[in-house]
Design a protein around this motif. Structure first.
Motif, PDB file in Angstrom:
ATOM      1  N   GLU A 110       0.840  -1.187   0.000  1.00 42.73           N
ATOM      2  CA  GLU A 110       0.000   0.000   0.000  1.00 42.73           C
ATOM      3  C   GLU A 110       0.879   1.243   0.000  1.00 42.73           C
ATOM      4  OE1 GLU A 110      -4.016   0.324   1.878  1.00 42.73           O
ATOM      5  OE2 GLU A 110      -2.833   1.429   3.343  1.00 42.73           O
ATOM      6  N   THR A 162       0.828   5.452   0.273  1.00 48.01           N
ATOM      7  CA  THR A 162       0.044   6.609   0.682  1.00 48.01           C
ATOM      8  C   THR A 162       0.626   7.843   0.010  1.00 48.01           C
ATOM      9  OG1 THR A 162      -0.465   5.598   2.819  1.00 48.01           O
ATOM     10  CG2 THR A 162      -0.777   7.979   2.643  1.00 48.01           C
ATOM     11  N   PHE A 213      -5.485  12.896  -3.566  1.00 44.87           N
ATOM     12  CA  PHE A 213      -6.223  12.019  -4.468  1.00 44.87           C
ATOM     13  C   PHE A 213      -5.651  12.093  -5.876  1.00 44.87           C
ATOM     14  CE2 PHE A 213      -9.526  11.502  -7.670  1.00 44.87           C
ATOM     15  CZ  PHE A 213      -9.994  10.237  -7.371  1.00 44.87           C
ATOM     16  N   LEU A 271      -6.441  -0.930  -5.879  1.00 49.36           N
ATOM     17  CA  LEU A 271      -7.536  -0.322  -5.134  1.00 49.36           C
ATOM     18  C   LEU A 271      -7.112   1.069  -4.683  1.00 49.36           C
ATOM     19  CD1 LEU A 271     -10.272  -0.515  -3.594  1.00 49.36           C
ATOM     20  CD2 LEU A 271      -8.975  -1.509  -1.701  1.00 49.36           C
ATOM     21  N   LEU A 272      -7.893   2.070  -5.067  1.00 52.56           N
ATOM     22  CA  LEU A 272      -7.685   3.442  -4.579  1.00 52.56           C
ATOM     23  C   LEU A 272      -8.722   3.661  -3.483  1.00 52.56           C
ATOM     24  CD1 LEU A 272      -6.632   6.360  -4.639  1.00 52.56           C
ATOM     25  CD2 LEU A 272      -8.080   6.771  -6.612  1.00 52.56           C
ATOM     26  N   HIS A 273      -8.246   3.916  -2.267  1.00 57.36           N
ATOM     27  CA  HIS A 273      -9.174   4.073  -1.143  1.00 57.36           C
ATOM     28  C   HIS A 273      -8.644   5.127  -0.180  1.00 57.36           C
ATOM     29  CE1 HIS A 273      -6.810   1.706   1.905  1.00 57.36           C
ATOM     30  NE2 HIS A 273      -6.219   1.324   0.800  1.00 57.36           N
ATOM     31  N   GLY A 274      -9.507   5.520   0.730  1.00 56.57           N
ATOM     32  CA  GLY A 274      -9.106   6.536   1.700  1.00 56.57           C
ATOM     33  C   GLY A 274      -8.649   7.813   1.004  1.00 56.57           C
ATOM     34  N   TYR A 275      -9.116   8.048  -0.161  1.00 54.29           N
ATOM     35  CA  TYR A 275      -8.884   9.169  -1.076  1.00 54.29           C
ATOM     36  C   TYR A 275      -7.448   9.371  -1.514  1.00 54.29           C
ATOM     37  CZ  TYR A 275      -6.995  12.900   1.960  1.00 54.29           C
ATOM     38  OH  TYR A 275      -6.193  13.671   2.765  1.00 54.29           O
ATOM     39  N   LYS A 276      -6.466   8.784  -0.820  1.00 54.86           N
ATOM     40  CA  LYS A 276      -5.079   8.978  -1.247  1.00 54.86           C
ATOM     41  C   LYS A 276      -4.205   7.742  -1.037  1.00 54.86           C
ATOM     42  CE  LYS A 276      -3.421  11.086   3.041  1.00 54.86           C
ATOM     43  NZ  LYS A 276      -2.698  12.213   3.616  1.00 54.86           N
ATOM     44  N   LYS A 277      -4.840   6.600  -0.811  1.00 53.44           N
ATOM     45  CA  LYS A 277      -4.097   5.355  -0.615  1.00 53.44           C
ATOM     46  C   LYS A 277      -4.310   4.442  -1.816  1.00 53.44           C
ATOM     47  CE  LYS A 277      -4.353   5.476   4.389  1.00 53.44           C
ATOM     48  NZ  LYS A 277      -4.798   4.786   5.598  1.00 53.44           N
ATOM     49  N   VAL A 278      -3.215   3.856  -2.297  1.00 51.42           N
ATOM     50  CA  VAL A 278      -3.271   2.942  -3.430  1.00 51.42           C
ATOM     51  C   VAL A 278      -2.736   1.588  -2.967  1.00 51.42           C
ATOM     52  CG1 VAL A 278      -2.469   2.459  -5.768  1.00 51.42           C
ATOM     53  CG2 VAL A 278      -2.921   4.829  -5.078  1.00 51.42           C
ATOM     54  N   LYS A 279      -3.567   0.585  -3.035  1.00 54.97           N
ATOM     55  CA  LYS A 279      -3.175  -0.772  -2.665  1.00 54.97           C
ATOM     56  C   LYS A 279      -2.980  -1.568  -3.955  1.00 54.97           C
ATOM     57  CE  LYS A 279      -4.532  -4.181   0.720  1.00 54.97           C
ATOM     58  NZ  LYS A 279      -5.615  -4.570   1.630  1.00 54.97           N
TER      59      LYS A 279
END
Length: 71
Positions: free
Chosen positions: A8, A10, A14, A38-46
């Motif tokens: 992941e 951070t 976004f 997966l883009l989640h938490g508006y600025k995290k890329v998994k």
């Protein structure tokens, strides 16, 4: 995800997270090896890498993971 390389990242925003994904796409296409992203938490890329045909991690996954880390 079992039998996968998962990392992941951070980002600062976004927009930067979305830009990061757009940089992964051509590398994945070039290697003909496509990660789950997966883009989640508006600025995290998994990023999740696994060779589905092999049922787990192969050298292709490590090669793509290295290229993504170098971004």
């Amino acid at each position: 995800k079992a039998n996968a390389i998962v990392k992941e990242y951070t980002m600062h925003s976004f927009s930067i997270a979305a830009e990061f994904i757009s940089k992964i796409a051509p590398i994945a296409n070039e290697q003909d090896h496509h990660p789950d992203i997966l883009l989640h938490g508006y600025k995290k890329v998994k990023v999740m890498l696994s060779t589905h045909d092999a049922g787990g991690v192969t050298s292709n996954d490590f090669k793509l993971a290295k290229a993504i880390d170098e971004l």
